[in-house]
Motif scaffolding. Structure first.
Motif, PDB file in Angstrom:
ATOM      1  N   VAL A  48       0.842  -1.203   0.000  1.00  0.00           N
ATOM      2  CA  VAL A  48       0.000   0.000   0.000  1.00  0.00           C
ATOM      3  C   VAL A  48       0.876   1.251   0.000  1.00  0.00           C
ATOM      4  CG1 VAL A  48      -1.667   1.328   1.367  1.00  0.00           C
ATOM      5  CG2 VAL A  48      -1.986  -1.127   1.054  1.00  0.00           C
ATOM      6  N   TYR A  49       1.956   1.236   0.759  1.00  0.00           N
ATOM      7  CA  TYR A  49       2.883   2.367   0.796  1.00  0.00           C
ATOM      8  C   TYR A  49       3.499   2.603  -0.584  1.00  0.00           C
ATOM      9  CZ  TYR A  49       7.173   4.934   1.767  1.00  0.00           C
ATOM     10  OH  TYR A  49       8.189   5.845   1.744  1.00  0.00           O
ATOM     11  N   VAL A  50       3.935   1.536  -1.242  1.00  0.00           N
ATOM     12  CA  VAL A  50       4.522   1.666  -2.578  1.00  0.00           C
ATOM     13  C   VAL A  50       3.478   2.174  -3.566  1.00  0.00           C
ATOM     14  CG1 VAL A  50       5.493   0.352  -4.510  1.00  0.00           C
ATOM     15  CG2 VAL A  50       6.339  -0.026  -2.195  1.00  0.00           C
ATOM     16  N   LEU A  51       2.259   1.667  -3.484  1.00  0.00           N
ATOM     17  CA  LEU A  51       1.192   2.104  -4.380  1.00  0.00           C
ATOM     18  C   LEU A  51       0.904   3.599  -4.209  1.00  0.00           C
ATOM     19  CD1 LEU A  51      -0.991   1.245  -6.445  1.00  0.00           C
ATOM     20  CD2 LEU A  51      -2.500   0.868  -4.495  1.00  0.00           C
ATOM     21  N   ILE A  52       0.798   4.058  -2.982  1.00  0.00           N
ATOM     22  CA  ILE A  52       0.550   5.483  -2.730  1.00  0.00           C
ATOM     23  C   ILE A  52       1.720   6.319  -3.246  1.00  0.00           C
ATOM     24  CG2 ILE A  52       0.336   7.227  -0.895  1.00  0.00           C
ATOM     25  CD1 ILE A  52      -1.295   5.146   0.671  1.00  0.00           C
ATOM     26  N   THR A  53       2.942   5.850  -3.044  1.00  0.00           N
ATOM     27  CA  THR A  53       4.124   6.566  -3.526  1.00  0.00           C
ATOM     28  C   THR A  53       4.112   6.686  -5.040  1.00  0.00           C
ATOM     29  OG1 THR A  53       5.399   5.782  -1.624  1.00  0.00           O
ATOM     30  CG2 THR A  53       6.645   6.614  -3.504  1.00  0.00           C
ATOM     31  N   VAL A  54       3.796   5.609  -5.733  1.00  0.00           N
ATOM     32  CA  VAL A  54       3.754   5.630  -7.195  1.00  0.00           C
ATOM     33  C   VAL A  54       2.655   6.577  -7.680  1.00  0.00           C
ATOM     34  CG1 VAL A  54       3.214   4.217  -9.228  1.00  0.00           C
ATOM     35  CG2 VAL A  54       4.790   3.360  -7.491  1.00  0.00           C
ATOM     36  N   ILE A  55       1.502   6.541  -7.044  1.00  0.00           N
ATOM     37  CA  ILE A  55       0.401   7.429  -7.436  1.00  0.00           C
ATOM     38  C   ILE A  55       0.814   8.888  -7.277  1.00  0.00           C
ATOM     39  CG2 ILE A  55      -1.907   8.218  -6.764  1.00  0.00           C
ATOM     40  CD1 ILE A  55      -2.566   5.249  -6.168  1.00  0.00           C
ATOM     41  N   VAL A  58       3.409   9.812 -10.030  1.00  0.00           N
ATOM     42  CA  VAL A  58       2.744   9.949 -11.329  1.00  0.00           C
ATOM     43  C   VAL A  58       1.934  11.238 -11.377  1.00  0.00           C
ATOM     44  CG1 VAL A  58       0.936   8.964 -12.794  1.00  0.00           C
ATOM     45  CG2 VAL A  58       2.734   7.494 -11.868  1.00  0.00           C
ATOM     46  N   ASN A  59       1.235  11.548 -10.304  1.00  0.00           N
ATOM     47  CA  ASN A  59       0.441  12.777 -10.245  1.00  0.00           C
ATOM     48  C   ASN A  59       1.339  14.010 -10.396  1.00  0.00           C
ATOM     49  OD1 ASN A  59      -1.639  14.574  -9.899  1.00  0.00           O
ATOM     50  ND2 ASN A  59      -1.722  14.350  -7.688  1.00  0.00           N
ATOM     51  N   ILE A  60       2.480  14.013  -9.737  1.00  0.00           N
ATOM     52  CA  ILE A  60       3.410  15.140  -9.850  1.00  0.00           C
ATOM     53  C   ILE A  60       3.932  15.257 -11.273  1.00  0.00           C
ATOM     54  CG2 ILE A  60       5.700  15.960  -9.152  1.00  0.00           C
ATOM     55  CD1 ILE A  60       5.056  14.841  -6.347  1.00  0.00           C
ATOM     56  N   CYS A  61       4.297  14.131 -11.878  1.00  0.00           N
ATOM     57  CA  CYS A  61       4.808  14.159 -13.251  1.00  0.00           C
ATOM     58  C   CYS A  61       3.750  14.660 -14.232  1.00  0.00           C
ATOM     59  CB  CYS A  61       5.302  12.774 -13.663  1.00  0.00           C
ATOM     60  SG  CYS A  61       6.784  12.270 -12.798  1.00  0.00           S
ATOM     61  N   VAL A  62       2.512  14.239 -14.055  1.00  0.00           N
ATOM     62  CA  VAL A  62       1.438  14.657 -14.964  1.00  0.00           C
ATOM     63  C   VAL A  62       1.154  16.144 -14.811  1.00  0.00           C
ATOM     64  CG1 VAL A  62      -1.041  14.425 -15.398  1.00  0.00           C
ATOM     65  CG2 VAL A  62       0.383  12.390 -15.164  1.00  0.00           C
TER      66      VAL A  62
END
Length: 100
Positions: A48-55, A58-62
């Protein structure tokens, strides 16, 4: 003054003891769970921690990659336009450091 200080120290000691008891209770509960369940829960929490980090990444990059994303830089008006009081030492100090 010292009575108040002693009262605050006593409250802090009580709070520290209460937190310590809570941590011990949680640790006992964790140790009561089987090792297999502990490993599974650790993997789930980490996933869950990795998933939140990836989200978030990705949000910052977008949001930063969009061409419409602009930053406006404006002048900051830091010097007050109010009339100053004559004879005030504070105003003399402030006015002496400003450029004229």
């Amino acid at each position: 003054m010292s009575k108040r200080l002693n009262a605050n120290m006593t409250r802090m000691k009580k709070l520290r003891e209460k937190i310590g008891r809570y941590i011990l209770r949680i640790e006992d509960h964790w140790n009561a769970i089987s090792v297999g369940k502990q490993r599974l829960m650790t993997k789930v929490f980490f996933g869950v921690y990795v998933l939140i980090t990836v989200i978030v990444i990705v949000n910052i990059c977008v949001t930063t990659g969009q061409r419409s994303n602009t930053m406006s830089i404006n002048h900051i008006d830091g010097i007050s336009k109010k009339p100053t009081e004559k004879g005030s030492k504070h105003n003399e100090i402030v006015n002496s450091s400003t450029k004229k």
